[in-house]
Design an enzyme around this catalytic site. Structure first.
Site, PDB file in Angstrom:
ATOM      1  N   CYS A   1      22.101   2.924 -12.804  1.00  0.00           N
ATOM      2  CA  CYS A   1      22.495   3.533 -11.525  1.00  0.00           C
ATOM      3  C   CYS A   1      21.592   4.687 -11.111  1.00  0.00           C
ATOM      4  O   CYS A   1      21.089   4.732  -9.980  1.00  0.00           O
ATOM      5  CB  CYS A   1      23.956   3.963 -11.585  1.00  0.00           C
ATOM      6  SG  CYS A   1      24.329   5.288 -12.773  1.00  0.00           S
TER       7      CYS A   1
ATOM      8  N   HIS B   1      28.302   7.925 -12.593  1.00  0.00           N
ATOM      9  CA  HIS B   1      27.804   6.840 -11.746  1.00  0.00           C
ATOM     10  C   HIS B   1      27.363   7.404 -10.404  1.00  0.00           C
ATOM     11  O   HIS B   1      27.890   8.424  -9.937  1.00  0.00           O
ATOM     12  CB  HIS B   1      28.871   5.770 -11.539  1.00  0.00           C
ATOM     13  CG  HIS B   1      28.336   4.522 -10.902  1.00  0.00           C
ATOM     14  ND1 HIS B   1      27.446   3.682 -11.552  1.00  0.00           N
ATOM     15  CD2 HIS B   1      28.524   3.979  -9.665  1.00  0.00           C
ATOM     16  CE1 HIS B   1      27.139   2.680 -10.745  1.00  0.00           C
ATOM     17  NE2 HIS B   1      27.764   2.840  -9.597  1.00  0.00           N
TER      18      HIS B   1
ATOM     19  N   HIS C   1      24.060   0.205  -4.986  1.00  0.00           N
ATOM     20  CA  HIS C   1      24.090   0.768  -6.345  1.00  0.00           C
ATOM     21  C   HIS C   1      23.875  -0.328  -7.383  1.00  0.00           C
ATOM     22  O   HIS C   1      23.945  -1.513  -7.087  1.00  0.00           O
ATOM     23  CB  HIS C   1      25.397   1.519  -6.608  1.00  0.00           C
ATOM     24  CG  HIS C   1      26.614   0.636  -6.729  1.00  0.00           C
ATOM     25  ND1 HIS C   1      27.671   0.940  -7.545  1.00  0.00           N
ATOM     26  CD2 HIS C   1      26.947  -0.545  -6.137  1.00  0.00           C
ATOM     27  CE1 HIS C   1      28.600   0.008  -7.453  1.00  0.00           C
ATOM     28  NE2 HIS C   1      28.184  -0.908  -6.605  1.00  0.00           N
TER      29      HIS C   1
END
Length: 389
Positions: free
Chosen positions: A301, A349, A361
């Site tokens: 990520c 994240h 993402h």
């Protein structure tokens, strides 16, 4: 068949009513059967599908957290290895200079031997533990020639600096060993969490996997609904801002114009950079999530967000918990395309906001870079929004 029946105990029934003794026994039997029925699932020891889903999600999140630690340790290890290499090069250079200074002093000793000169005793200097030991034990410095004094001073300087460099290199090597240990530990943690998640999923039947997929679809539908709601709110805000701007241009103050607005759009320079970052992110859609990866074939990520903003000329730190501090925090309602959306209390994240409640993402192991609602894991999972440039 009657011959196989057991004889009924005396007093088992009187006018259709059980005796107390048998009634107690019957109640006990019913209780035992009920306990057995309730105990059956426990004996099977199989968690519910919801429990499995939660456990797998938790393991993936723990793996992401460990991945961030791995990324940080990897970056630190690389920097420390560079420092060690630089110091070792410095030690080699200082050692060379020390050897040259020693050779120069040796030439004086050889000359004294050939001429029979009695002072100063350069050979004695070379055999001393340190130059200072030599100076403390003799008073020959006053009898040295200018060239000899320069040679001795040079040797003393080179010896001192060489020892200092060697000490620095030793300490840096110890630090490097520690960071390599942290790197190894983080890597093992990621691999263990992912293996545990795979093991749980492998135990599901085809029917359970289908039900799990259905649950995921329901979550995505709810996330899409929330994203659409946010898009409507942001559109209404933009419309209100445009109306306020028109009112101000026409000379008529708009309602509430006396208060400052926190929803002003990002400036044009930011929008230009954000457009480049988003163009890069969109070009990565479909590439696999791989923990610790920074492209070009795969990403985790924070590796994706770092690479996207690098394409726009902005350098971001490697990890999510460093990236969250690399810009200005804005409200979710104020989010602009290009902003970074961070998730969870431990900030494990991140995605690139593209507008209308959506982001690009790299979700988790086994998935690919994709567009998805920022509510993909529920509204409560959103930690903050940061404008990085």
């Amino acid at each position: 068949m009657a011959s196989h029946r057991k004889s009924r105990p005396a007093g088992t029934r009187v006018a259709g009513i059980r005796t107390p003794a048998l009634a107690t026994a019957a109640l006990t039997s019913v209780a035992l059967l009920s306990q057995s029925a309730n105990a059956a699932p426990d004996a099977d020891d199989k968690p519910s599908l919801e429990d499995v889903e939660k456990k797998v999600d938790d393991l993936y999140r723990q793996a992401e957290s460990a991945t961030d630690k791995y990324n940080a340790a990897k970056e630190k290890t690389a920097k420390q290895r560079g420092r060690v290499d630089t110091l070792l090069d410095g030690v080699a250079q200082r050692t060379q200079k020390l050897n040259e200074a020693r050779e120069k002093l040796g030439s004086f000793a050889a000359a004294q031997y050939r001429t029979g000169a009695s002072a100063p005793d350069t050979a004695t200097f070379l055999l001393a533990d340190t130059p200072q030991d030599y100076f403390d034990q003799t008073q020959l410095m006053d009898r040295m020639t200018g060239r000899q004094k320069i040679a001795v001073d040079d040797y003393a300087t080179q010896q001192s600096e060489t020892m200092h460099k060697r000490q620095e290199a030793t300490e840096s090597l110890e630090t490097l060993t520690e960071t390599q240990g942290d790197l190894k530990t983080a890597k093992a943690t990621v691999q263990r969490k992912l293996a545990d998640a795979r093991a749980l999923l492998s135990k599901l039947t085809a029917e359970e996997k289908a039900r799990l997929a259905a649950i995921e679809r329901e979550k995505q539908q709810e996330a899409a609904r929330k994203a659409a709601e946010l898009a409507r709110q942001q559109a209404a805000q933009r419309k209100a801002q445009e109306e306020a701007a028109r009112q101000q241009d026409s000379g008529f103050p708009s309602a509430g114009s006396g208060s400052s607005s926190s929803t002003a759009p990002a400036d044009s320079s930011y929008a230009t950079k954000a457009e480049k970052a988003l163009a890069f992110a969109r070009a990565q859609i479909g590439k696999p999530y791989v923990w610790g990866a920074v492209g070009p074939g795969s990403y985790d990520c924070s590796g994706l967000t770092q690479a996207a903003w690098k394409a726009a000329g902005v350098t971001l730190p490697r990890t999510t918990y460093d990236q969250v501090g690399a810009g200005t925090t804005v409200s979710l309602a104020d989010a602009q395309p290009g902003d970074l959306v961070f998730f969870y209390d431990d900030i494990t994240h991140v995605g690139v906001y593209i507008g209308n409640g959506m982001m690009i993402h790299a979700p988790k192991p086994g998935t690919y870079v994709r567009e998805e609602s920022i509510y993909y894991d529920g509204e409560s999972s959103i930690h903050s929004v940061v404008r990085p440039a």
